[in-house]
Design a protein around this motif. Structure first.
Motif, short mmCIF file in Angstrom:
data_model
loop_
_atom_site.label_atom_id
_atom_site.label_comp_id
_atom_site.label_asym_id
_atom_site.label_seq_id
_atom_site.Cartn_x
_atom_site.Cartn_y
_atom_site.Cartn_z
N VAL A 188 17.52 -5.38 1.61
CA VAL A 188 16.91 -4.57 2.66
C VAL A 188 15.81 -3.72 2.04
O VAL A 188 16.07 -2.93 1.13
N VAL A 189 14.58 -3.89 2.51
CA VAL A 189 13.44 -3.15 1.99
C VAL A 189 12.88 -2.27 3.10
O VAL A 189 12.62 -2.74 4.22
N THR A 190 12.70 -0.99 2.81
CA THR A 190 12.15 -0.03 3.78
C THR A 190 10.83 0.51 3.25
O THR A 190 10.74 0.89 2.08
N THR A 191 9.82 0.53 4.11
CA THR A 191 8.52 1.04 3.71
C THR A 191 7.91 1.85 4.85
O THR A 191 8.18 1.60 6.02
N GLU A 192 7.11 2.84 4.50
CA GLU A 192 6.47 3.69 5.50
C GLU A 192 5.30 2.97 6.15
O GLU A 192 4.66 2.11 5.55
N LEU A 193 5.03 3.33 7.41
CA LEU A 193 3.86 2.83 8.11
C LEU A 193 2.71 3.82 7.95
O LEU A 193 2.94 5.04 7.95
N PRO A 194 1.49 3.34 7.80
CA PRO A 194 0.36 4.27 7.65
C PRO A 194 0.05 4.97 8.97
O PRO A 194 0.37 4.48 10.05
N GLY A 195 -0.57 6.12 8.88
CA GLY A 195 -1.02 6.83 10.08
C GLY A 195 -0.13 7.97 10.51
O GLY A 195 -0.56 8.85 11.26
N GLY A 196 1.13 7.99 10.06
CA GLY A 196 2.02 9.09 10.39
C GLY A 196 2.42 9.18 11.86
O GLY A 196 2.77 10.25 12.35
N ASN A 256 0.80 -1.22 0.00
CA ASN A 256 0.00 0.00 0.00
C ASN A 256 0.83 1.27 0.00
O ASN A 256 0.30 2.37 -0.20
N SER A 257 2.13 1.15 0.22
CA SER A 257 2.99 2.34 0.30
C SER A 257 3.52 2.74 -1.08
O SER A 257 3.85 1.90 -1.90
N GLU A 258 3.60 4.05 -1.30
CA GLU A 258 4.17 4.57 -2.53
C GLU A 258 5.63 4.99 -2.34
O GLU A 258 6.28 5.43 -3.27
N ASN A 259 6.13 4.85 -1.12
CA ASN A 259 7.49 5.31 -0.80
C ASN A 259 8.32 4.19 -0.20
O ASN A 259 8.75 4.27 0.95
N SER A 260 8.54 3.14 -0.96
CA SER A 260 9.38 2.03 -0.51
C SER A 260 10.72 2.06 -1.25
O SER A 260 10.78 2.44 -2.42
N THR A 261 11.78 1.67 -0.55
CA THR A 261 13.11 1.64 -1.15
C THR A 261 13.76 0.29 -0.87
O THR A 261 13.32 -0.45 0.02
N TYR A 262 14.82 -0.01 -1.60
CA TYR A 262 15.54 -1.27 -1.37
C TYR A 262 17.02 -1.08 -1.70
O TYR A 262 17.39 -0.22 -2.50
#
Length: 207
Positions: free
Chosen positions: A146-154, A128-134
């Protein structure tokens, strides 16, 4: 004849270089992504460290997950809470305290911190995230993605998740929950990870 020999030598060199070429970060990422998307259930030993300021607390759990959002979490250590159980079946949660032999049933448990420790919820957030990196990184002497993704809710305390995946068999190795200052709040190490075991529905209910 001499020209033919030169061409043959060049072909051998090219084939050898191609065969020895290591997969790029992008190729490994897509392979890992494909493997992770195949997870429908898993069982693992999760060793969790919780950080608050300068203090650190350590826990060990038997962790089970079944797609899309069922989970079972049983405390292995510390001994003071050993046997405590948290079960969520996607709608209802049960919390059982073994030491006092009491159980609580909760109808609204979707935003619990326990969920953040599960690979299944990482994948949900990742999709669901549009801002994931690897990127690639060495983890205990072995290649990992290594995959990084934002958590919803801020939430500033639970801002993003970072997952380390084995670069060979693509099993999860480690998961960090990070705040908005890039500080680790929770650190999870997965051991004896079993992908897609058959888990009885009874495991996710409690009378």
């Amino acid at each position: 004849m001499r020209l033919l020999k030169v061409i043959l030598v060049l072909l051998v060199v090219v084939i050898s270089i191609t065969a020895c070429k290591k997969p790029s970060d992008k190729e490994k990422y897509y392979d890992a992504h494909k493997k992770m998307m195949e997870i429908k259930s898993y069982q693992t030993i999760a060793k969790i460290s919780s950080y608050t300021g300068d203090s650190k607390r350590e826990y060990e759990f038997n962790q089970m997950f079944q797609y899309p959002d069922k989970y079972r979490l049983e405390v292995i250590s510390p001994n003071s809470i050993k046997g405590n159980l948290t079960i969520f079946n996607g709608k209802v949660a049960w919390i059982q305290h073994a030491t006092i032999n009491q159980t609580w049933k909760m109808d609204n448990f979707e935003q619990s911190k326990e969920q953040l420790m599960f690979i299944g919820y990482f994948l949900k957030n990742f999709i669901n995230s549009e801002n994931s990196t690897y990127h690639s990184e060495s983890f205990k002497g072995q290649d990992s993605i290594v995959v990084t993704t934002e958590l919803p809710g801020g939430n500033p305390h639970f801002y993003s998740q970072r997952l380390w995946i084995d670069g060979k068999d693509f099993t999860p190795l480690r998961l960090n929950i990070i705040d908005n200052q890039d500080r680790v709040r929770f650190e999870v190490y997965y051991e004896d990870f079993k992908m897609n075991p058959e888990l009885s529905e009874d495991l996710f209910y409690l009378d």
